[in-house]
Structures are given as C-alpha cells and as structure tokens.
Write an enzyme that holds these catalytic residues in place. Structure first.
Site, PDB file in Angstrom:
ATOM      1  N   ASN A   1      -5.260  13.735  11.442  1.00 26.86           N
ATOM      2  CA  ASN A   1      -4.575  14.678  10.548  1.00 26.86           C
ATOM      3  C   ASN A   1      -5.566  15.082   9.462  1.00 26.86           C
ATOM      4  OD1 ASN A   1      -2.986  16.044   8.740  1.00 26.86           O
ATOM      5  ND2 ASN A   1      -1.733  14.253   8.155  1.00 26.86           N
TER       6      ASN A   1
ATOM      7  N   LYS B   1      -5.260  17.240   7.200  1.00 32.00           N
ATOM      8  CA  LYS B   1      -4.627  17.662   5.940  1.00 32.00           C
ATOM      9  C   LYS B   1      -5.262  18.974   5.451  1.00 32.00           C
ATOM     10  CE  LYS B   1      -3.401  12.877   5.216  1.00 32.00           C
ATOM     11  NZ  LYS B   1      -3.084  11.779   4.300  1.00 32.00           N
TER      12      LYS B   1
ATOM     13  N   HIS C   1       5.607  14.636   7.566  1.00 27.90           N
ATOM     14  CA  HIS C   1       4.606  13.781   6.923  1.00 27.90           C
ATOM     15  C   HIS C   1       5.065  13.471   5.500  1.00 27.90           C
ATOM     16  CE1 HIS C   1       0.882  12.427   5.116  1.00 27.90           C
ATOM     17  NE2 HIS C   1       0.490  12.139   6.339  1.00 27.90           N
TER      18      HIS C   1
ATOM     19  N   GLU D   1       3.598  13.521   2.780  1.00 21.62           N
ATOM     20  CA  GLU D   1       3.166  14.500   1.775  1.00 21.62           C
ATOM     21  C   GLU D   1       4.073  15.736   1.797  1.00 21.62           C
ATOM     22  OE1 GLU D   1      -0.895  14.496   3.120  1.00 21.62           O
ATOM     23  OE2 GLU D   1      -1.027  12.413   2.452  1.00 21.62           O
TER      24      GLU D   1
ATOM     25  N   GLU E   1       3.989   5.428   8.736  1.00 22.96           N
ATOM     26  CA  GLU E   1       2.954   5.467   7.711  1.00 22.96           C
ATOM     27  C   GLU E   1       3.544   4.989   6.385  1.00 22.96           C
ATOM     28  OE1 GLU E   1      -0.179   8.661   9.009  1.00 22.96           O
ATOM     29  OE2 GLU E   1       1.309   9.603   7.735  1.00 22.96           O
TER      30      GLU E   1
ATOM     31  N   GLY F   1      -4.340   6.929   2.182  1.00 22.61           N
ATOM     32  CA  GLY F   1      -5.421   7.391   1.314  1.00 22.61           C
ATOM     33  C   GLY F   1      -5.782   6.413   0.209  1.00 22.61           C
TER      34      GLY F   1
ATOM     35  N   SER G   1      -4.777   4.458   5.927  1.00 20.48           N
ATOM     36  CA  SER G   1      -6.073   3.803   5.758  1.00 20.48           C
ATOM     37  C   SER G   1      -6.603   3.164   7.044  1.00 20.48           C
ATOM     38  CB  SER G   1      -6.015   2.774   4.621  1.00 20.48           C
ATOM     39  OG  SER G   1      -5.739   3.422   3.380  1.00 20.48           O
TER      40      SER G   1
HETATM   41  P1  13P Z   1      -5.429   8.104   5.502  1.00 22.15           P
HETATM   42  O1  13P Z   1      -5.916   7.672   6.871  1.00 22.15           O
HETATM   43  O2  13P Z   1      -6.387   8.962   4.764  1.00 22.15           O
HETATM   44  O3  13P Z   1      -4.892   6.954   4.726  1.00 22.15           O
HETATM   45  O4  13P Z   1      -4.164   9.079   5.785  1.00 22.15           O
HETATM   46  C1  13P Z   1      -3.173   8.664   6.643  1.00 22.15           C
HETATM   47  C2  13P Z   1      -2.278   9.795   6.930  1.00 22.15           C
HETATM   48  O5  13P Z   1      -1.514  10.231   6.079  1.00 22.15           O
HETATM   49  C3  13P Z   1      -2.349  10.410   8.261  1.00 22.15           C
HETATM   50  O6  13P Z   1      -1.290  11.301   8.465  1.00 22.15           O
END
Ligand code: 13P
Length: 251
Positions: free
Chosen positions: A9, A11, A94, A96, A166, A172, A213
């Site tokens: 992903n 983003k 997601h 976010e 997640e 992150g 992560s």
């Molecule tokens: P990270 O791998 O940067 O922690 O992000 C995970 C994520 O949100 C994947 O959709």
C-alpha cells in the site's frame, strides 16, 4: 491450503515518474516468486501507467479506495468501473480512510459489495486504535468491523475476500504487534467471525493479512503464524529491495 498474499500500500507517495521507476526496480524480483500472490497499490494517478507495465506479468494491481455509486456528482471519487479498468484489487476501509475521510462500517460494506459486483477483489481492512487496545477492546472492535463491514455478502463470493488486520497503533510507528498476538486476533476474532457468517469451509479459504510495521526483518515471524496468510505493507513497500524480500519471506 491458502496461497500467501502480499500487497504494498503505497499510500500518498510517488509521482508517475517515481512510481514507474519503483515498479521497474521491483518487477523482476516479484515475478520470480510464483508461489505468492503479489500486488502493488499505487496512487490513482499511476494506475494507468502501472497497469501497462504489469500486463502479461503475474503481479496484480490495486487501488486504495473506490466509491460505491456507479457515477454521478461525487467530486474527487473513483467509481468501481473506473478502478476496474486498470485493477484487479481495491483496498477498502483502511484505518487512515476511517480516521480522516469518514469511512465507516456502513460505507465499507457498500464499497465491498460494489467491488465484488464489478469483479474486483476487495482487501478489507480492520483494526483497533491504541486506546481501544489498551482498554482491552480489540476483540469487540474487530468483531464489529468484520460483522458490519462484511454483512449480507454471499458466502460463495466471500471466498475471494482478502481481510487485513492492521492494529492502528502499529501502522507507521515501527512498533509491530507481536506475531502471536496478531495471530490470535486473526484466528480467534477475524476468522472465527468469518466462519460464523459464511461457514467454516469458506472461512478457511479467505486470506487474512497482518499489516503494521511489517519489514523485511520481521516479515518471516508473521508469515510463520498459522492464521496469517501474508501482509499489507506500507512504508517498506516503497523500497524495491525490501518489498521483494517481504514477498520472498511469504514464500
Ligand atoms: P506501515 O507498514 O508503514 O506500518 O503501514 C501499514 C499499512 O497501513 C498498510 O496498509
């Protein structure tokens, strides 16, 4: 046996030029790992170009969101048919999107149904906040997200579903969940509820990913767990070498 599945992903990262370079860099490594379903999810502006680069390869393409309506006055949105022009997959709900753009269990459900209806495979995300985790509410929150987000889906269709667990506090932050802890939520909350909704045979076919992560150094520990079928990778999917290593770990 569920085939391992790893998606990157991206983003809101990479212009078209940057995205093209990144895919060119990782494609040979990704192509080599035939035993894993591997998917990249760049921003919408790069989907057309990347779909051309991936044509004739086994590497899949996913969008990061879609709208459930067919067309109309929805400024800034992409319809299911627009996503389907270039993609096989779409990330839905997601954390976010839930936190910053108003996605709810109800809209996740509408988007998931719209994705299936047009022939896209949805990657539906669930996961608890840090406050919910600390209050011991992980099970209740994830159960609600699964039950509400995936309600009224035909079991035959649900077989193709991908779910990503997640924990928001692990995204992150560099602080991944413990592999056993993540496996426990995935097996005893996500898969158990899927079995209640769609029957055990279907629940055993659905791929469930861990995200938060995931790095090349820890990916193997997650993928060795009995109920974790792969990963949804954020930051580490922006580096060709790291993402290829994570896909190799899933094999
Ligand atoms: P990270 O791998 O940067 O922690 O992000 C995970 C994520 O949100 C994947 O959709």
């Amino acid at each position: 046996m569920r085939k391992p599945f790893v998606a990157g992903n991206w983003k809101m990262n990479k212009t078209v030029d940057q995205a093209t370079l990144l895919v060119a860099d990782m494609l040979p490594g990704l192509e080599a790992v035939k035993t894993v379903d591997r998917v990249v999810c760049p921003p919408a502006t790069s989907l057309m170009v990347i779909s051309g680069m991936l044509a004739g390869t086994e590497v899949g393409l996913g969008a990061q969101n879609l709208h459930w309506e067919e067309s109309g006055a929805f400024t800034g949105e992409l319809s299911p048919a627009m996503v389907k022009e270039f993609c096989q997959y779409v990330i839905i709900g997601h954390s976010e999107r839930r936190a910053y753009f108003g996605d709810t269990d109800e809209t996740v459900n509408k988007k998931t149904k719209a994705a299936f209806a047009i022939g896209l495979t949805p990657i539906v995300c669930v996961g608890e906040t840090l406050a919910e985790y600390e209050a011991g509410k992980t099970g209740a929150v994830v159960e609600r997200q699964v039950k509400e987000g995936l309600k009224d889906i035909d079991p035959k269709t649900a077989e193709k579903l991908i779910v990503a667990y997640e924990p928001i506090w692990a995204i992150g932050t560099g602080k991944a969940a413990g592999p056993e802890e993540a496996n426990d939520v995935i097996g005893n909350v996500v898969r158990k509820n899927l079995a209640g909704m769609f029957g055990n045979d279907v629940a055993q076919m659905i791929r469930i990913l861990y995200g938060g992560s995931v790095k090349s150094e820890n990916a193997g520990e997650f993928f060795h767990q009995s109920d974790i079928d792969g990963g949804l990778v954020g930051g580490a999917s922006l580096k060709a070498g790291d993402f290829v290593k994570i896909v190799e770990a899933a094999a």
